[in-house]
Design a protein around this motif. Structure first.
Motif: not given
Length: 388
Positions: A214-216, A264-267, A291-293
């Motif tokens: 899920x992280x990647x 951070x990646x979850x957000x 806003x997308x990161x």
């Protein structure tokens, strides 16, 4: 970035070739890698991964290139954190150091297969259901919260479900026979503890995959980049284990850094899910303007957080003290329960004496790291040496 079937097959064959080379030229003959050997081969595998990333950037563009490097750095950091659990498993099963390489390589291969299966499953779910990003995001936020909880070696039990099942199904010997998986005793074929070690590593790798995939996917949805970043982060992990196992306990803030990165990646995933939203009870099934990161910002945050946590860990006086305590415990356990070769045991005992001298020099504020169990363990090692 479109990838042809030919490129896929060449990539897979290249990874398989690297694993085969590792086995036939390094692991097949049991030995303890020297610091020089571990350093050279760790640097080589990292160099291969970075060169591959440069190729992705050159042929695929800056966006896929940044996605690869963000994914590779994140997966590599998670792999380093997982090495601590590998160390606990090796210690729990009392694996002789010369025989640890084979178990580690199996763990890496099993992890690659397990994560490849999760990648295929994750990609299929993403293509079918946009709401999967919400699930992945929540999984990473929960994982980040769990990483902030204090835990010790006792929380990483090597006796998982797969190990217990193997013990019930197959007769198991209590002693190692080199790095063999099976041995014959009293005319009966038995499974050695080495095979149990591999099963324990495989079982924990499945749990690791539930966090790392899920992280990647939060950094890129390109399956080729997900696969290659994951694969190259695992290649060379065996050499890295022998290179930094003395520093693992020193990285006292790495877990907190990983918690920040996964959070951070979850957000980022949840924001992306809101942007692509089609869930009926959220904004009437319409996308939400959020806003997308960007990938560039993600890469900067990941590298920045890791740099801060690693530097802070290495400069921390308590980190140095904890590393000394862990070395004393490890050398005493190796001398008492693991190694049987007289020359190797004498070398371990010499290292134990050196670390004890550092232990006695610890500042008073860090003496709480030394418990009664450690004192008893060291006393037993000295008594054993006196008898020998």
């Amino acid at each position: 970035m479109d990838v042809s079937a030919a490129v896929w097959w060449l990539t897979i064959l290249g990874i398989v070739a690297l694993l085969a080379f590792d086995f036939f030229f390094h692991v097949r003959k049991a030995h303890v890698p020297t610091l020089r050997e571990a350093t050279i081969w760790s640097a080589l595998y990292v160099g291969i991964a970075l060169l591959f990333g440069v190729g992705v950037w050159w042929f695929g563009g800056s966006e896929p290139g940044a996605e690869y490097f963000a994914g590779y750095v994140t997966e590599k950091a998670l792999s380093v954190d997982n090495l601590f659990v590998f160390l606990v498993i090796m210690s729990s099963f009392k694996v002789p150091r010369a025989d640890q390489q084979k178990a580690l390589l199996f763990g890496i291969v099993f992890s690659l297969l397990a994560r490849s299966a999760f990648i295929v499953l994750g990609a299929a779910l993403i293509n079918l259901f946009a709401w999967v990003f919400y699930v992945f995001g929540l999984v990473l936020l929960i994982t980040a919260g769990n990483l902030l909880k204090p835990e010790g070696e006792e929380s990483h039990s090597p006796d998982n479900l797969m190990v217990r099942t193997a013990r019930r199904l197959v007769r198991t010997s209590q002693e190692y026979d080199g790095d063999r998986l099976f041995t014959t005793r009293n005319g009966r074929r038995e499974m050695t503890p080495m095979l149990l070690v591999m099963i324990a590593l495989g079982g924990t790798d499945i749990l690791f995959a539930l966090d790392s995939i899920p992280a990647i996917f939060g950094l890129t949805q390109n399956v080729y980049i997900v696969f290659t970043a994951t694969a190259f982060s695992l290649l060379g992990l065996r050499q890295l284990y022998f290179l930094i196992d003395g520093l693992l306990d020193r990285l006292i803030y790495l877990t907190y850094g990983l918690a920040v990165i996964l959070g951070f990646i979850g957000v980022k995933l949840i924001l992306h899910a809101l942007h692509e939203n089609n869930v009926p009870f959220i904004n009437d099934g319409q996308p939400v303007k959020v806003v997308e990161i960007s990938t560039g910002l993600s890469l900067c945050v990941i590298i920045g957080v890791l740099a801060i946590t690693v530097i802070a860990s290495l400069l921390s006086p308590r980190g140095r003290s904890r590393n000394t305590v862990s070395r004393v415990r490890r050398h005493a356990q190796q001398y008492l329960d693991i190694e049987r070769d007289p020359e190797v045991r004498e070398e371990i005992y010499r290292r134990l004496l050196d670390e004890e001298a550092r232990l006695r020099a610890l500042p008073a504020r860090h003496r709480d790291l030394v418990d009664d169990r450690l004192i008893s363990l060291v006393r037993r090692a000295h008594e054993e040496h006196d008898r020998a």
